[in-house]
Design a protein around this motif. Sequence first.
Motif, PDB file in Angstrom:
ATOM      1  N   SER A  34       0.681  -1.172  -0.001  1.00  0.00           N
ATOM      2  CA  SER A  34       0.125  -0.035   0.026  1.00  0.00           C
ATOM      3  C   SER A  34       1.024   1.306  -0.022  1.00  0.00           C
ATOM      4  O   SER A  34       0.409   2.167  -0.702  1.00  0.00           O
ATOM      5  N   ARG A  35       2.108   1.223   0.953  1.00  0.00           N
ATOM      6  CA  ARG A  35       2.818   2.362   0.745  1.00  0.00           C
ATOM      7  C   ARG A  35       3.492   2.728  -0.473  1.00  0.00           C
ATOM      8  O   ARG A  35       3.756   3.742  -0.950  1.00  0.00           O
ATOM      9  N   ARG A  36       3.898   1.606  -1.073  1.00  0.00           N
ATOM     10  CA  ARG A  36       4.604   1.695  -2.449  1.00  0.00           C
ATOM     11  C   ARG A  36       3.638   2.262  -3.662  1.00  0.00           C
ATOM     12  O   ARG A  36       3.841   3.272  -4.305  1.00  0.00           O
ATOM     13  N   ALA A  37       2.333   1.933  -3.168  1.00  0.00           N
ATOM     14  CA  ALA A  37       1.307   2.452  -4.456  1.00  0.00           C
ATOM     15  C   ALA A  37       0.862   3.893  -4.064  1.00  0.00           C
ATOM     16  O   ALA A  37       0.410   4.510  -4.833  1.00  0.00           O
ATOM     17  N   ASP A  39      -1.329   4.594  -2.050  1.00  0.00           N
ATOM     18  CA  ASP A  39      -2.876   4.427  -1.286  1.00  0.00           C
ATOM     19  C   ASP A  39      -2.708   4.282   0.104  1.00  0.00           C
ATOM     20  O   ASP A  39      -1.814   3.863   0.747  1.00  0.00           O
ATOM     21  N   ALA A  40      -3.874   4.860   0.798  1.00  0.00           N
ATOM     22  CA  ALA A  40      -4.143   4.799   2.032  1.00  0.00           C
ATOM     23  C   ALA A  40      -4.355   3.280   2.471  1.00  0.00           C
ATOM     24  O   ALA A  40      -4.760   2.456   1.724  1.00  0.00           O
ATOM     25  N   ASP A  41      -3.932   2.924   3.654  1.00  0.00           N
ATOM     26  CA  ASP A  41      -3.969   1.396   4.247  1.00  0.00           C
ATOM     27  C   ASP A  41      -5.579   1.352   4.424  1.00  0.00           C
ATOM     28  O   ASP A  41      -6.331   1.878   4.924  1.00  0.00           O
ATOM     29  N   GLU A  42      -6.164   0.101   3.752  1.00  0.00           N
ATOM     30  CA  GLU A  42      -7.434   0.010   3.833  1.00  0.00           C
ATOM     31  C   GLU A  42      -8.005  -0.541   5.248  1.00  0.00           C
ATOM     32  O   GLU A  42      -9.261  -0.661   5.494  1.00  0.00           O
ATOM     33  N   ARG A  43      -7.170  -0.934   6.121  1.00  0.00           N
ATOM     34  CA  ARG A  43      -7.408  -1.627   7.477  1.00  0.00           C
ATOM     35  C   ARG A  43      -8.180  -0.403   8.238  1.00  0.00           C
ATOM     36  O   ARG A  43      -7.604   0.880   8.256  1.00  0.00           O
ATOM     37  N   ALA A  44      -9.135  -0.492   9.239  1.00  0.00           N
ATOM     38  CA  ALA A  44      -9.515   0.482   9.902  1.00  0.00           C
ATOM     39  C   ALA A  44      -8.321   1.022  10.913  1.00  0.00           C
ATOM     40  O   ALA A  44      -8.365   2.254  11.070  1.00  0.00           O
ATOM     41  N   GLU A  45      -7.458   0.312  11.380  1.00  0.00           N
ATOM     42  CA  GLU A  45      -6.398   0.899  12.161  1.00  0.00           C
ATOM     43  C   GLU A  45      -5.275   1.226  11.431  1.00  0.00           C
ATOM     44  O   GLU A  45      -4.229   1.465  11.989  1.00  0.00           O
ATOM     45  N   SER A  49      -2.555   7.866   3.823  1.00  0.00           N
ATOM     46  CA  SER A  49      -1.731   7.826   2.786  1.00  0.00           C
ATOM     47  C   SER A  49      -0.701   8.964   2.893  1.00  0.00           C
ATOM     48  O   SER A  49      -0.924  10.071   3.603  1.00  0.00           O
ATOM     49  N   ALA A  50       0.244   8.540   2.302  1.00  0.00           N
ATOM     50  CA  ALA A  50       1.465   9.938   2.281  1.00  0.00           C
ATOM     51  C   ALA A  50       1.163  10.929   1.304  1.00  0.00           C
ATOM     52  O   ALA A  50       1.778  12.003   1.527  1.00  0.00           O
ATOM     53  N   ARG A  51       0.722  10.610   0.101  1.00  0.00           N
ATOM     54  CA  ARG A  51       0.305  11.429  -0.871  1.00  0.00           C
ATOM     55  C   ARG A  51      -0.759  12.514  -0.247  1.00  0.00           C
ATOM     56  O   ARG A  51      -2.030  11.806   0.337  1.00  0.00           O
ATOM     57  N   LYS A  52      -0.717  13.682  -0.683  1.00  0.00           N
ATOM     58  CA  LYS A  52      -1.614  14.800  -0.465  1.00  0.00           C
ATOM     59  C   LYS A  52      -2.662  14.919  -1.467  1.00  0.00           C
ATOM     60  O   LYS A  52      -3.685  15.508  -1.119  1.00  0.00           O
ATOM     61  N   ASP A  53      -2.384  14.418  -2.535  1.00  0.00           N
ATOM     62  CA  ASP A  53      -3.324  14.736  -3.832  1.00  0.00           C
ATOM     63  C   ASP A  53      -4.442  13.831  -3.855  1.00  0.00           C
ATOM     64  O   ASP A  53      -5.349  13.920  -4.682  1.00  0.00           O
TER      65      ASP A  53
END
Length: 56
Positions: A34-37, A39-45, A49-53
């Motif tokens: 997820s970090r490489r892509a 995107d935000a991590d899909e788990r509730a906890e 996402s590191a991306r601001k856009d």
Amino acid sequence: MTKKEKIETKSERQKRLAAELRANLARRKAQARSRRAGDADERAEGIPSARKDRGQ
């Protein structure tokens, strides 16, 4: 507790710990993907996402 019971208990514990280790590894791999892509991590906890856009 007999020696046989101790061996069985130890074996059950090893199996449980091995299963927990595999589950933890799967979570860590999913998080890394997820970090490489970006995107935000899909788990509730999970982590945001590191991306601001994205996601706004």
